[in-house]
Scaffold this motif. Structure first.
Motif, PDB file in Angstrom:
ATOM      1  N   UNK A  44       1.057  -1.066  -0.263  1.00  0.00           N
ATOM      2  CA  UNK A  44      -0.053  -0.426  -0.446  1.00  0.00           C
ATOM      3  C   UNK A  44       0.435   1.046  -0.104  1.00  0.00           C
ATOM      4  N   UNK A  45       0.389   2.323  -0.409  1.00  0.00           N
ATOM      5  CA  UNK A  45       1.208   3.436  -0.652  1.00  0.00           C
ATOM      6  C   UNK A  45       0.924   4.173   0.955  1.00  0.00           C
ATOM      7  N   UNK A  49      -2.485  -5.325  -5.034  1.00  0.00           N
ATOM      8  CA  UNK A  49      -1.908  -6.616  -4.858  1.00  0.00           C
ATOM      9  C   UNK A  49      -1.404  -7.458  -6.166  1.00  0.00           C
ATOM     10  N   UNK A  50       0.087  -7.731  -6.494  1.00  0.00           N
ATOM     11  CA  UNK A  50       0.461  -7.913  -7.743  1.00  0.00           C
ATOM     12  C   UNK A  50       0.820  -8.966  -7.769  1.00  0.00           C
ATOM     13  N   UNK A  51       0.315 -10.416  -8.361  1.00  0.00           N
ATOM     14  CA  UNK A  51       1.404 -11.474  -9.098  1.00  0.00           C
ATOM     15  C   UNK A  51       3.253 -11.259  -9.689  1.00  0.00           C
ATOM     16  N   UNK A  52       3.676 -12.580  -9.242  1.00  0.00           N
ATOM     17  CA  UNK A  52       4.944 -12.722  -9.225  1.00  0.00           C
ATOM     18  C   UNK A  52       5.255 -14.159  -9.525  1.00  0.00           C
ATOM     19  N   UNK A  53       5.119 -14.573 -10.703  1.00  0.00           N
ATOM     20  CA  UNK A  53       5.741 -15.868 -11.685  1.00  0.00           C
ATOM     21  C   UNK A  53       6.739 -16.144 -12.496  1.00  0.00           C
ATOM     22  N   UNK A  70       6.919   1.314  -6.486  1.00  0.00           N
ATOM     23  CA  UNK A  70       6.481   3.075  -6.189  1.00  0.00           C
ATOM     24  C   UNK A  70       6.246   3.462  -4.587  1.00  0.00           C
ATOM     25  N   UNK A  71       5.431   1.462  -4.211  1.00  0.00           N
ATOM     26  CA  UNK A  71       4.412   1.408  -3.031  1.00  0.00           C
ATOM     27  C   UNK A  71       5.206   1.387  -1.973  1.00  0.00           C
ATOM     28  N   UNK A  98       8.405   1.533  -1.880  1.00  0.00           N
ATOM     29  CA  UNK A  98       9.469   3.288  -1.425  1.00  0.00           C
ATOM     30  C   UNK A  98       8.873   4.021  -1.057  1.00  0.00           C
ATOM     31  N   UNK A  99       7.318   4.389  -1.179  1.00  0.00           N
ATOM     32  CA  UNK A  99       6.426   4.987   0.459  1.00  0.00           C
ATOM     33  C   UNK A  99       5.749   4.226   1.232  1.00  0.00           C
ATOM     34  N   UNK A 100       6.024   3.152   1.419  1.00  0.00           N
ATOM     35  CA  UNK A 100       5.411   1.849   2.354  1.00  0.00           C
ATOM     36  C   UNK A 100       6.055   1.245   2.603  1.00  0.00           C
ATOM     37  N   UNK A 101       7.340   0.825   3.328  1.00  0.00           N
ATOM     38  CA  UNK A 101       7.993  -0.135   3.379  1.00  0.00           C
ATOM     39  C   UNK A 101       6.826  -1.745   3.667  1.00  0.00           C
ATOM     40  N   UNK A 102       6.419  -2.071   4.152  1.00  0.00           N
ATOM     41  CA  UNK A 102       5.462  -3.258   4.348  1.00  0.00           C
ATOM     42  C   UNK A 102       4.631  -3.707   3.603  1.00  0.00           C
ATOM     43  N   UNK A 103       5.455  -4.978   3.258  1.00  0.00           N
ATOM     44  CA  UNK A 103       4.401  -6.315   2.409  1.00  0.00           C
ATOM     45  C   UNK A 103       3.957  -7.423   3.149  1.00  0.00           C
TER      46      UNK A 103
END
Length: 198
Positions: free
Chosen positions: A55-56, A63-67, A96-97, A99-104
């Motif tokens: 989140x920003x 939410x983005x998938x990585x495969x 970009x998110x 960079x603004x908010x490191x929580x993942x």
């Protein structure tokens, strides 16, 4: 468009919510650990897909998938893992998110397995570091990566994937009955064109 008005049907506090749903079993709470242990490391090594929630600074979520190939996420140690950021469409919403908010929040999936592995932590977008060489694919080192400092790691129960039937081909809708990605893409471009022309 008629909007849903929840009125006084929305919870106003965590306490109020807890009074309604109750508290989790002690084991459900204690399954949460702060490291990537050997079992979790093996799970990640067998996973070709991870969902990344970010989140920003305003709290707007994505939410983005990585495969990629099996084990494409590099577990450097019990507290750090690295996700390759290979060249794409250059939207870089996730980066970009961060960079603004490191929580993942990460959700690892293994095809055919109904349990998923959840990992939460804080991320840094990295470039030029030697660790990225471990993420090489077809002779190409990713220009960027996402380094995650692990804060939570735990297995998630199979209920959602079991009930969805996501790994059961007989439950899948016919592809002919679904709009194609191109159709959705064009429809959304048309919506934005209509709005911008007013």
């Amino acid at each position: 468009m008629k909007r849903i008005d929840v009125g006084n049907h929305g919870f106003q506090s965590v306490q109020e919510l807890r009074e309604k749903v109750g508290t989790p079993h002690e084991a459900v709470v204690k399954k949460n650990v702060g490291i990537v242990d050997d079992k979790a490391r093996y799970f990640i090594a067998q996973s070709p897909m991870v969902m990344i929630a970010t989140s920003n600074e305003k709290g707007q979520c994505d939410t983005s998938p990585r495969g990629d190939h099996l084990g494409f996420v590099h577990v450097a140690n019990q507290k750090q893992l690295v996700i390759p950021e290979r060249p794409g469409n250059r939207r870089v919403d996730t980066l970009c998110n961060i960079m603004e908010n490191p929580h993942v929040g990460l959700l690892f999936l293994i095809p055919g397995m109904k349990e998923v592995l959840r990992v939460n932590g804080q991320a840094t977008v990295i470039y030029g570091h030697e660790v990225l060489e471990k993420l090489e694919l077809n002779g190409k080192v990713p220009p960027l990566g996402i380094l995650v400092e692990v804060e939570e790691c735990f297995i998630h129960c199979p209920r959602a994937l079991k009930f969805s039937g996501i790994w059961e081909p007989q439950s899948w809708p016919s592809k002919d009955s679904l709009p194609s990605a191109a159709e959705i893409f064009k429809a959304h471009l048309a919506i934005n064109s209509s709005v911008s022309s007013k």
